[in-house]
Design an enzyme around this catalytic site. Structure first.
Site, PDB file in Angstrom:
ATOM      1  N   ASP A  42       0.831  -1.207   0.000  1.00  0.00           N
ATOM      2  CA  ASP A  42       0.000   0.000   0.000  1.00  0.00           C
ATOM      3  C   ASP A  42       0.865   1.257   0.000  1.00  0.00           C
ATOM      4  O   ASP A  42       2.087   1.200   0.269  1.00  0.00           O
ATOM      5  CB  ASP A  42      -0.914  -0.037   1.238  1.00  0.00           C
ATOM      6  CG  ASP A  42      -2.262   0.617   0.979  1.00  0.00           C
ATOM      7  OD1 ASP A  42      -2.357   1.465   0.071  1.00  0.00           O
ATOM      8  OD2 ASP A  42      -3.222   0.271   1.696  1.00  0.00           O
ATOM      9  N   ASP A  65     -10.876   2.130  -3.105  1.00  0.00           N
ATOM     10  CA  ASP A  65     -11.370   1.791  -1.767  1.00  0.00           C
ATOM     11  C   ASP A  65     -12.889   1.763  -1.746  1.00  0.00           C
ATOM     12  O   ASP A  65     -13.489   1.348  -0.753  1.00  0.00           O
ATOM     13  CB  ASP A  65     -10.870   2.820  -0.741  1.00  0.00           C
ATOM     14  CG  ASP A  65      -9.461   2.517  -0.276  1.00  0.00           C
ATOM     15  OD1 ASP A  65      -8.922   1.471  -0.668  1.00  0.00           O
ATOM     16  OD2 ASP A  65      -8.898   3.333   0.478  1.00  0.00           O
TER      17      ASP A  65
END
Ligand code: GLA
Length: 746
Positions: free
Chosen positions: A488, A558
């Site tokens: 990430d 997301d």
């Protein structure tokens, strides 16, 4: 990245000398038909690349400049190509250099359009005029050497054409052969010159957190459109991809030129129409705040810029990009392994991870057919929320008193492999790492250090930081049986300084940082060849051909709301293959929008990509679990077609209507999968007839409904021609309904 070897017709010397044929099998240029081989022809003053349905040609004009000649549908091998001759200047106020469609320009002699290369010399000279020197062909790469007319700045342009798609890769290596350092202030991979016309529309992708990949169009008109990231990484505000279509081209028909940059740092693609209606597309490092110090003898390689063209509309343009990614870009190309169905704990637990909770989720996940269990954020350091712990890559002893082993063993016993979340380029100020090394972050001396998500960016350009990050990850992978990491990256740069090096070298951070990220990924892959990696950046903030060369899949957003995902996925697939597009089924109502959708609808939306589950499975009912188990089994049967087939976007969810549909067809046309969605019924209208594309018209296909209901008269077996022309009537009413149907050749 290299395309496979192709036959090469190689000129020993250019400018008037006939070509020497060096490839036995292809010693007749006429043999280079649409046969899946690439062909480079270097004869006389002209260089020509042929592959698939594309011919790309340029040459050396009488001034010694490299001039574009042709980029379009494939020509016959012995078609005459025009001799490159510089067009006359039109106006005293514009130097002639501005009307020449050059492949690669230095900023000099009065150039007003986007230059490919701009250099400042220590004596203050900033004029740079690149002329042709020589050419060579090695390993199917055509290299053209250019040099400034006076100084020893040498640029080697690389050209390569992919046999399968006709997509050309370009890159440039800038070498300082002078005795003093120079500052490179702008460097592109090259400029693509489209056929002269004012009949073009630009398509591009732009977005934001939770809203990636919106499709935008604007006419190509005099002036410039700049797509870019200045944030140190790829970003989601613009994607490093463009398509320029003829005004009458649409999803299924018409000419489209398209391309994508392979770079995960600040980038720029400038699309410019000049006064001669010449459209130029220049792409490479973002010139904003750029200033790469190049020592004597040193060289700087630009990112690769890939571009292709088609007469088959936007749909075919996308399919060519997908094919390129699957067969050339991805680490496992040309035969990437199908993505396993994964479970991820993030939306279920947030930071509240521990051994018992993860095992409970893993047991539920295994029972519905999940193949990979991934523990997300929260397992390391003092990571109880996003305010602490980043940088400290040791297992949190309160949450995992016996280390990760008991969890990993249990996951393996359940028949799954194990994956874990990391964010290696970042540090929270509240961490042991930052307390020990406050100088390791990007910063400018004496200036505030702006936080993003309570964290700072480690300066990966520093050798010590690079070594630390590699060591931490290598140790994690060596000490635990980990099959997958979700890598990430959750903030953009601010104060991008590098105080440890002299001021005139600090801006090298824009390149050296990214090269070191790539270097770490490469080294990890080399040392742990079975580990797969996902690129994530607050959703789709780091999706580009550079990172995709080193990662197996990406996280597009997301936002896991199944309806929003239809649109995000529609945008995503303009540029990228569904084979890397991870999509999770999450809980309803959606945490993003509060919207309620059936489990079937959520599954079907996610099954258009690489399926995952990100819900709190401990709360699912027995019926939910049974539905999930059935649809996961169905997905495993179709995933090869969905992930590695050809995508047809039958109806875009972006079209303002109430319905959308996609279809995937296996490369051999033996299998197809149709997904159709209804947003909301209005006024009693029936669901529009869906007509398939891309099937073999003469073959017979048997239909099977995975989810949904068809009109009663629908046959179970019919020809490809039938499914493509008569089509299929689906009975769907209400809100957020989905249908999935497979077609298998008999
Ligand atoms: C980012 C990612 C999410 C999740 C969180 C964890 O937002 O995009 O999927 O991993 O970080 O903090």
């Amino acid at each position: 990245m290299k395309f496979p070897r192709a036959c090469v017709r190689h000129g020993l010397a250019i400018l008037g000398t006939m070509a020497l044929i060096v490839c036995g099998a292809m010693n007749d240029a006429r043999a280079a038909t649409h046969d899946g081989t690439a062909h480079i022809d270097v004869s006389g003053r002209v260089f020509r690349l042929d592959a698939a349905k594309v011919t790309y040609a340029f040459g050396v004009n009488e001034k010694g400049q490299l001039q574009s000649i042709y980029w379009g549908s494939r020509l016959a091998p012995n078609d005459p190509l025009p001799t490159p001759v510089a067009p006359p200047g039109r106006d005293a106020i514009d130097g002639v250099v501005n009307v020449i469609p050059q492949e690669y320009t230095g900023w000099g002699e009065g150039l007003y359009y986007e230059p490919d290369l701009k250099v400042t010399f220590p004596d203050g000279n900033r004029d740079l005029v690149l002329h042709y020197v020589s050419n060579s062909v090695h390993d199917n790469v055509l290299s053209i050497v250019m040099k400034d007319i006076e100084r020893a700045i040498v640029v080697t342009l690389q050209y390569e054409i992919d046999p399968g798609t006709g997509i050309v890769r370009r890159s440039a290596v800038v070498e300082n052969q002078t005795a003093t350092p120079v500052i490179v202030e702008q460097a592109s991979a090259g400029t693509w010159i489209l056929p002269r016309s004012h009949d073009y529309t630009l398509r591009y992708l732009a977005g934001r957190w939770a809203g990636e990949n919106d499709i935008y169009e604007r006419p190509v008109q005099p002036g410039k459109t700049v797509l870019e990231s200045r944030r140190g990484s790829t970003g989601m505000q613009n994607e490093p991809w463009f398509a320029i279509r003829r005004n009458d081209a649409n999803e299924t028909h018409g000419q489209v030129w398209f391309g994508a940059l392979a770079w995960s740092g600040s980038w720029q693609i400038a699309i410019e129409q000049d006064q001669a209606e010449q459209v130029r597309v220049t792409g490479g490092f973002n010139p904003f705040d750029f200033g790469y110090k190049l020592a004597p003898g040193a060289s700087l390689q630009t990112p690769s810029f890939y571009a292709g063209l088609t007469s088959g509309g936007m749909g075919e343009a996308s399919r060519l990009m997908h094919r390129l990614e699957l067969t050339r870009i991805l680490p496992q190309a040309p035969h990437p392994r199908a993505r396993p169905v994964l479970y991820n704990s993030w939306e279920a637990t947030g930071f509240d991870v521990n051994e018992a909770g993860q095992i409970a989720l893993a047991e539920r996940a295994a029972s519905i057919g999940v193949e990979r269990f991934v523990m997300d954020d929260g397992w390391f350091g003092a990571r109880n929320n996003d305010k602490a712990g980043l940088g400290d890559w040791t297992v949190n002893p309160q949450k995992f008193p016996h280390g990760l082993k008991p969890l990993i063993d249990r996951v393996h016993a359940l028949g799954m492999d194990f994956g874990i979340w990391v964010e290696p380029e970042m540090v929270n100020p509240d961490s042991d790492l930052y307390r020990a090394h406050p100088d390791w972050v990007l910063n400018m001396t004496g200036r505030p250090r702006t936080l993003g998500r309570n964290q700072m960016v480690l300066n990966l350009a520093r050798p010590d930081v690079r070594a630390y990050v590699f060591h931490a990850l290598d140790k994690l992978l060596s000490e635990n049986q980990i099959a997958f990491i979700k890598w990430d990256y959750n903030r953009s740069w601010s104060e991008p300084g590098w105080p440890a090096v002299p001021p005139d070298q600090q801006k090298n951070v824009y390149v050296d940082f990214v090269r070191n990220v790539y270097g770490i990924l490469e080294e990890l892959r080399h040392k742990h060849p079975n580990v797969e990696i996902e690129s994530c950046s607050s959703g789709g903030g780091r999706v580009d051909l550079g990172i995709m060369h080193l990662t197996d899949e990406v996280w597009p957003s997301d936002n896991t709301d199944a309806y929003d995902r239809l649109r995000i996925q529609d945008g995503f697939t303009q540029a990228h293959t569904p084979g890397v597009m991870m999509a999770w089924v999450t809980d309803s109502p959606s945490s993003m929008n509060g919207r309620s959708m059936s489990l079937e609808y959520r599954f079907l939306s996610a099954m258009q990509g690489s399926l995952g589950v990100g819900a709190n499975l401990t709360k699912w009912t027995a019926q939910d679990m049974a539905t999930a188990k059935r649809l996961i089994a169905d997905y495993k049967a179709i995933r090869e077609t969905v992930q590695h087939g050809d995508l047809y976007r039958l109806v875009s969810p972006d079209n303002g209507s109430e319905h959308s549909a996609t279809e995937s067809v296996s490369p051999d046309k033996a299998h197809a999968v149709l997904f159709a969605f209804l947003h909301s019924s209005t006024e009693g209208y029936p669901y529009p007839t869906v007509r398939l594309q891309g099937l073999d018209p003469d073959a017979r296909y048997r239909l099977r409904v995975l989810q949904g209901t068809l009109a009663e008269r629908t046959p179970t077996v019919a020809s490809g021609a039938y499914w493509m022309n008569v089509g299929i009537d689906i009975l769907m009413r209400g809100d957020f309904q989905g249908t999935a149907i497979t077609f298998d050749r008999e």
